[in-house]
Design a protein around this motif. Structure first.
Motif, PDB file in Angstrom:
ATOM      1  N   THR A   2       0.829  -1.202   0.000  1.00  0.00           N
ATOM      2  CA  THR A   2       0.000   0.000   0.000  1.00  0.00           C
ATOM      3  C   THR A   2       0.870   1.260   0.000  1.00  0.00           C
ATOM      4  O   THR A   2       0.527   2.248  -0.659  1.00  0.00           O
ATOM      5  CB  THR A   2      -0.960  -0.001   1.206  1.00  0.00           C
ATOM      6  N   ALA A   3       1.991   1.228   0.708  1.00  0.00           N
ATOM      7  CA  ALA A   3       2.910   2.377   0.702  1.00  0.00           C
ATOM      8  C   ALA A   3       3.534   2.561  -0.676  1.00  0.00           C
ATOM      9  O   ALA A   3       3.756   3.695  -1.120  1.00  0.00           O
ATOM     10  CB  ALA A   3       3.992   2.195   1.768  1.00  0.00           C
ATOM     11  N   THR A   4       3.802   1.461  -1.370  1.00  0.00           N
ATOM     12  CA  THR A   4       4.336   1.540  -2.734  1.00  0.00           C
ATOM     13  C   THR A   4       3.294   2.155  -3.666  1.00  0.00           C
ATOM     14  O   THR A   4       3.616   3.027  -4.486  1.00  0.00           O
ATOM     15  CB  THR A   4       4.763   0.142  -3.232  1.00  0.00           C
ATOM     16  N   ALA A   5       2.041   1.716  -3.540  1.00  0.00           N
ATOM     17  CA  ALA A   5       0.958   2.293  -4.348  1.00  0.00           C
ATOM     18  C   ALA A   5       0.776   3.780  -4.027  1.00  0.00           C
ATOM     19  O   ALA A   5       0.548   4.594  -4.933  1.00  0.00           O
ATOM     20  CB  ALA A   5      -0.337   1.525  -4.111  1.00  0.00           C
ATOM     21  N   THR A   6       0.900   4.130  -2.761  1.00  0.00           N
ATOM     22  CA  THR A   6       0.805   5.532  -2.346  1.00  0.00           C
ATOM     23  C   THR A   6       1.890   6.350  -3.044  1.00  0.00           C
ATOM     24  O   THR A   6       1.617   7.401  -3.632  1.00  0.00           O
ATOM     25  CB  THR A   6       0.964   5.667  -0.813  1.00  0.00           C
ATOM     26  N   THR A   7       3.111   5.854  -2.973  1.00  0.00           N
ATOM     27  CA  THR A   7       4.250   6.560  -3.573  1.00  0.00           C
ATOM     28  C   THR A   7       4.045   6.737  -5.068  1.00  0.00           C
ATOM     29  O   THR A   7       4.276   7.831  -5.607  1.00  0.00           O
ATOM     30  CB  THR A   7       5.555   5.793  -3.289  1.00  0.00           C
ATOM     31  N   ALA A   8       3.612   5.684  -5.738  1.00  0.00           N
ATOM     32  CA  ALA A   8       3.371   5.766  -7.189  1.00  0.00           C
ATOM     33  C   ALA A   8       2.270   6.777  -7.497  1.00  0.00           C
ATOM     34  O   ALA A   8       2.390   7.567  -8.449  1.00  0.00           O
ATOM     35  CB  ALA A   8       3.002   4.386  -7.729  1.00  0.00           C
ATOM     36  N   SER A   9       1.216   6.801  -6.687  1.00  0.00           N
ATOM     37  CA  SER A   9       0.119   7.743  -6.938  1.00  0.00           C
ATOM     38  C   SER A   9       0.548   9.188  -6.674  1.00  0.00           C
ATOM     39  O   SER A   9       0.019  10.112  -7.292  1.00  0.00           O
ATOM     40  CB  SER A   9      -1.113   7.389  -6.104  1.00  0.00           C
ATOM     41  N   TRP A  10       1.490   9.379  -5.767  1.00  0.00           N
ATOM     42  CA  TRP A  10       1.973  10.724  -5.454  1.00  0.00           C
ATOM     43  C   TRP A  10       2.946  11.256  -6.501  1.00  0.00           C
ATOM     44  O   TRP A  10       3.092  12.467  -6.650  1.00  0.00           O
ATOM     45  CB  TRP A  10       2.673  10.741  -4.096  1.00  0.00           C
ATOM     46  N   TYR A  11       3.613  10.382  -7.215  1.00  0.00           N
ATOM     47  CA  TYR A  11       4.709  10.790  -8.102  1.00  0.00           C
ATOM     48  C   TYR A  11       4.260  11.832  -9.128  1.00  0.00           C
ATOM     49  O   TYR A  11       4.968  12.811  -9.363  1.00  0.00           O
ATOM     50  CB  TYR A  11       5.329   9.574  -8.786  1.00  0.00           C
ATOM     51  N   ASN A  12       3.113  11.639  -9.754  1.00  0.00           N
ATOM     52  CA  ASN A  12       2.650  12.594 -10.773  1.00  0.00           C
ATOM     53  C   ASN A  12       1.977  13.825 -10.169  1.00  0.00           C
ATOM     54  O   ASN A  12       1.668  14.764 -10.884  1.00  0.00           O
ATOM     55  CB  ASN A  12       1.698  11.907 -11.757  1.00  0.00           C
ATOM     56  N   ILE A  13       1.749  13.795  -8.874  1.00  0.00           N
ATOM     57  CA  ILE A  13       1.137  14.944  -8.195  1.00  0.00           C
ATOM     58  C   ILE A  13       2.220  15.858  -7.643  1.00  0.00           C
ATOM     59  O   ILE A  13       2.206  17.069  -7.863  1.00  0.00           O
ATOM     60  CB  ILE A  13       0.211  14.469  -7.049  1.00  0.00           C
ATOM     61  N   ASN A  14       3.165  15.266  -6.922  1.00  0.00           N
ATOM     62  CA  ASN A  14       4.250  16.032  -6.303  1.00  0.00           C
ATOM     63  C   ASN A  14       5.445  15.095  -6.135  1.00  0.00           C
ATOM     64  O   ASN A  14       5.421  14.225  -5.251  1.00  0.00           O
ATOM     65  CB  ASN A  14       3.791  16.617  -4.963  1.00  0.00           C
ATOM     66  N   LYS A  15       6.454  15.269  -6.966  1.00  0.00           N
ATOM     67  CA  LYS A  15       7.612  14.366  -6.941  1.00  0.00           C
ATOM     68  C   LYS A  15       8.340  14.408  -5.599  1.00  0.00           C
ATOM     69  O   LYS A  15       8.802  13.379  -5.121  1.00  0.00           O
ATOM     70  CB  LYS A  15       8.561  14.692  -8.090  1.00  0.00           C
ATOM     71  N   THR A  16       8.411  15.563  -4.977  1.00  0.00           N
ATOM     72  CA  THR A  16       9.054  15.658  -3.665  1.00  0.00           C
ATOM     73  C   THR A  16       8.339  14.765  -2.658  1.00  0.00           C
ATOM     74  O   THR A  16       8.982  14.046  -1.885  1.00  0.00           O
ATOM     75  CB  THR A  16       9.085  17.118  -3.173  1.00  0.00           C
ATOM     76  N   ALA A  17       7.019  14.787  -2.663  1.00  0.00           N
ATOM     77  CA  ALA A  17       6.245  13.944  -1.749  1.00  0.00           C
ATOM     78  C   ALA A  17       6.556  12.470  -1.991  1.00  0.00           C
ATOM     79  O   ALA A  17       6.745  11.702  -1.042  1.00  0.00           O
ATOM     80  CB  ALA A  17       4.748  14.209  -1.921  1.00  0.00           C
TER      81      ALA A  17
END
Length: 164
Positions: free
Chosen positions: A120-135
């Protein structure tokens, strides 16, 4: 008052993950001297004193990342449901691990919980990448630690299966 309201969400999001960590630490502190100390652990197991500062850093990092995503998407809305929902899910799983592993002494279920957290943390990270790369990048140390923690949990479970 406007100044306080400008930074309050950043502080709130950053501190939120620590809530579960603080509650979990009460269980952990009680179980380390007796139960956890009695378990066979691999030679590469970090010393006990390492866990609190590492988790403090990781919770701060992921919490601030969630704030960046929230801010970028304009708060809680339709666009933020998936990225912040995944984040909330992985955080709930993260918080559940301590009562399962340390509280209930369920090492196998702890491993299952950790693997679900990692996914779930991996999916979170992937979903955040196109929103805010720093996040997304703020989640990378957490993912690395979850990988190590999963391997450690597996070894402890495997090496202590016959222990009551």
């Amino acid at each position: 008052m406007e100044v306080a309201s400008a930074w309050a969400p950043a502080v709130g999001f950053t501190l939120l993950p620590h809530a579960g960590g603080l509650l979990g630490s009460k269980i952990t502190k009680k179980e380390i001297p007796v139960w956890y100390q009695s378990l066979q652990k691999p030679s590469w197991c970090p010393p006990n004193w390492v866990f609190a500062p590492v988790w403090g850093t990781l919770y701060t990092s992921m919490g601030y990342g969630s704030y960046l995503v929230w801010k970028e998407l304009g708060g809680f809305n339709e666009k933020s449901v998936v990225p912040l929902g995944l984040y909330a899910g992985q955080l709930a799983l993260n918080w559940a691990w301590t009562p399962i592993f340390f509280g209930a002494h369920k090492m196998g279920w702890g491993l299952v919980t950790l693997l679900l957290t990692t996914g779930t943390a991996t999916a979170t990270t992937a979903s955040w990448y196109n929103i805010n790369k720093t996040a997304a990048y703020l989640m990378v140390p957490y993912l690395a630690w979850l990988t190590m923690a999963s391997a450690l949990n597996y070894r402890i479970w495997n090496d202590n299966r016959n222990k009551k």
